[in-house]
Structures are given as C-alpha cells and as structure tokens.
Design a protein around this motif. Structure first.
Motif, PDB file in Angstrom:
ATOM      1  N   TRP A 166     -10.455  -3.364   0.889  1.00  0.00           N
ATOM      2  CA  TRP A 166      -9.787  -2.432   1.789  1.00  0.00           C
ATOM      3  C   TRP A 166     -10.388  -2.607   3.192  1.00  0.00           C
ATOM      4  O   TRP A 166     -11.605  -2.726   3.334  1.00  0.00           O
TER       5      TRP A 166
ATOM      6  N   TYR B  59      -4.772   1.875   6.705  1.00  0.00           N
ATOM      7  CA  TYR B  59      -5.586   1.250   5.667  1.00  0.00           C
ATOM      8  C   TYR B  59      -4.805   0.079   5.067  1.00  0.00           C
ATOM      9  O   TYR B  59      -3.667   0.236   4.625  1.00  0.00           O
TER      10      TYR B  59
ATOM     11  N   GLY C 129       0.004  -2.053   5.146  1.00  0.00           N
ATOM     12  CA  GLY C 129      -0.799  -0.904   5.559  1.00  0.00           C
ATOM     13  C   GLY C 129      -0.165   0.432   5.236  1.00  0.00           C
ATOM     14  O   GLY C 129       1.062   0.552   5.122  1.00  0.00           O
TER      15      GLY C 129
ATOM     16  N   VAL D  14     -13.930  -1.798   4.718  1.00  0.00           N
ATOM     17  CA  VAL D  14     -14.206  -0.535   4.033  1.00  0.00           C
ATOM     18  C   VAL D  14     -14.875  -0.750   2.676  1.00  0.00           C
ATOM     19  O   VAL D  14     -15.885  -0.112   2.369  1.00  0.00           O
TER      20      VAL D  14
ATOM     21  N   GLU E 146       0.832  -1.198   0.000  1.00  0.00           N
ATOM     22  CA  GLU E 146       0.000   0.000   0.000  1.00  0.00           C
ATOM     23  C   GLU E 146       0.868   1.249   0.000  1.00  0.00           C
ATOM     24  O   GLU E 146       1.992   1.251   0.530  1.00  0.00           O
TER      25      GLU E 146
ATOM     26  N   CYS F 244      -4.900  -3.238   2.309  1.00  0.00           N
ATOM     27  CA  CYS F 244      -5.571  -3.962   1.242  1.00  0.00           C
ATOM     28  C   CYS F 244      -5.422  -5.455   1.527  1.00  0.00           C
ATOM     29  O   CYS F 244      -4.465  -5.887   2.184  1.00  0.00           O
TER      30      CYS F 244
ATOM     31  N   ASP G  68     -11.862   9.200   9.835  1.00  0.00           N
ATOM     32  CA  ASP G  68     -11.249   8.338   8.807  1.00  0.00           C
ATOM     33  C   ASP G  68      -9.782   8.064   9.112  1.00  0.00           C
ATOM     34  O   ASP G  68      -9.130   7.290   8.395  1.00  0.00           O
TER      35      ASP G  68
ATOM     36  N   ARG H 207      -9.704  -1.027   7.318  1.00  0.00           N
ATOM     37  CA  ARG H 207      -8.973  -0.026   8.065  1.00  0.00           C
ATOM     38  C   ARG H 207      -8.991  -0.315   9.556  1.00  0.00           C
ATOM     39  O   ARG H 207      -9.820  -1.074  10.047  1.00  0.00           O
TER      40      ARG H 207
END
Lengths: 112, 115
Positions: B36, B94, B108, B48, B6, B96, B90, B38
C-alpha cells in the motif's frame, strides 16, 4: 532510512528537446545479490503512478524508448531524449534495496 | 489483463476505522508480495505497508505502525488495509501495488479524515 533526493523539483521543457532528472540516495543502493533496486515512476495529471524503469535501466513493457535510466551506487538519472506532450506529469525515483521502508524521491514536475 | 481495483475509501471522523480492499485479477495473486502506498493532497508518494506473498512477513511505515494492518486473502484475490484510530494526516489517496518493485498499481481510493 534511505533518503532519496531528486533534482530539479520543477523542470520546464520544450517539446522535442531532451530532459534529465537526477536522483541521489543517502547510501549505496547495491543489494547483496548484486542488483540495484532503483525504479522510476511517472504520474500523469489525475492518474495513478506507472512504473517506467526498474533496476536502474530496464524499461517496462510499453514504455517508449525515448525514456532511459542510468547510474550506479548513489547517483541515478532518468533521461527523456525528446519530450512529447504526453510526458507531462510528476516523476519519482524509488528505492527498495534497503527496505523496509521503501522510500521515494520528492518528485519532479515536468511541464511544457 | 492485470488489474488492481481499490475500494473502501470514504469520509470518516478522526479516531474511527476504515478497511480498504484491493481486488486483483489477471495474475496469480498468491505468488506476489503486495503493498500500500498513499498520496496526500498535492504531495508525493509515501510507502505505507508491505506483505510477503505468503503473508509470513508484514511491515508498516512508522507513521501508521500500531494503527494500520495489512493483510491478504488469497482465496478472494484481495489485499486489505485495516486503518484504525484515523487522523487528519491520514487523508490521502491510497494505492495498492504489486510486488516489492511496484510493477503495477491500482487507480486508488480516497480517504478523507475530517470531523
């Protein structure tokens, strides 16, 4: 949405002793294809999550056989037969039977 | 070996936009759905968004619907998350992940939304 409830949220253990984490879902996780899409993840301190077990009881490649998963319907368990120091971290259950959304349990912190 | 990397995280002001990327290697990207997930500071994992292997279906969590968009470019082996109208809540790492059952995760990328 399916709610996943883990217990306990904190699990103090002794090296070499067994440990067990429970995960309950708000509805059955059996999919129409007959599979149950319930997975377990380990997140060691400072690391990204790693999948340990999928479809309730199938261990991922490289996962020690001291880890085992069991359960059916709405009730699932992750067991560690003999805890080792490297097992410290947070464990999450996750369901993708009824998705979206995919939902996770709150996490169980395993500490020595 | 299978790898997901990421990038694109950073510090951004509320209301601004950011695009995250997840570049993969070691497997045939085009045959896998991607997701995704988080993790806010000190908190658990939150799903997400997901995109089908062929891009035909995309779903987003209610918390980001209308603000975030997942997409993919198979020619670049890359997954994206376009994040608009960012909010303080937010703020998170994050990740994937590959396929619906999240068999493999990246390391991440951190997003901090702050004025």
């Amino acid at each position: 949405d399916v709610v996943m409830t883990q217990s306990p949220l904190s699990l103090p253990v002794t090296l070499g002793q067994p440990a067990s984490i429970s995960c309950r879902s708000s509805q059955s996780l059996v999919y129409s294809d007959g599979n149950t899409y319930l997975n377990w993840f380990q997140q060691r301190p400072g690391q990204s999550p790693r999948r340990l077990i999928y479809k309730v009881s199938i261990r991922d490649s490289g996962v020690p056989d001291r880890f085992s998963g069991s359960g059916s319907g709405t009730d699932f368990t992750l067991k560690i037969s003999r805890v080792e120091a490297e097992d410290v971290g947070v464990y999450y259950c996750m369901q993708c039977t009824h998705s979206p959304p995919i939902t996770f349990g709150q996490g169980t912190r395993l500490e020595i | 070996q299978v790898q997901l990397v990421e990038s694109g995280g950073g510090v951004v002001q509320p209301g601004r936009s950011l695009r995250l990327s997840c570049t993969v290697s070691g497997f045939t990207f085009s045959i896998y759905g991607m997701q995704w997930v988080r993790q806010a500071p000190g908190k658990g994992l939150e799903w997400v968004a997901v995109i089908w292997h062929d891009g035909s279906n995309k779903y987003h969590a209610d918390s980001v619907k209308g603000r975030f968009t997942i997409s993919r470019d198979d020619s670049k082996n890359t997954l994206y998350l376009q994040m608009n109208s960012l909010r303080a809540e937010d703020t998170a790492v994050y990740y994937c992940a590959r396929d619906l059952e999240m068999s493999v995760w990246g390391q991440g990328t951190t997003v901090i939304v702050s004025s």
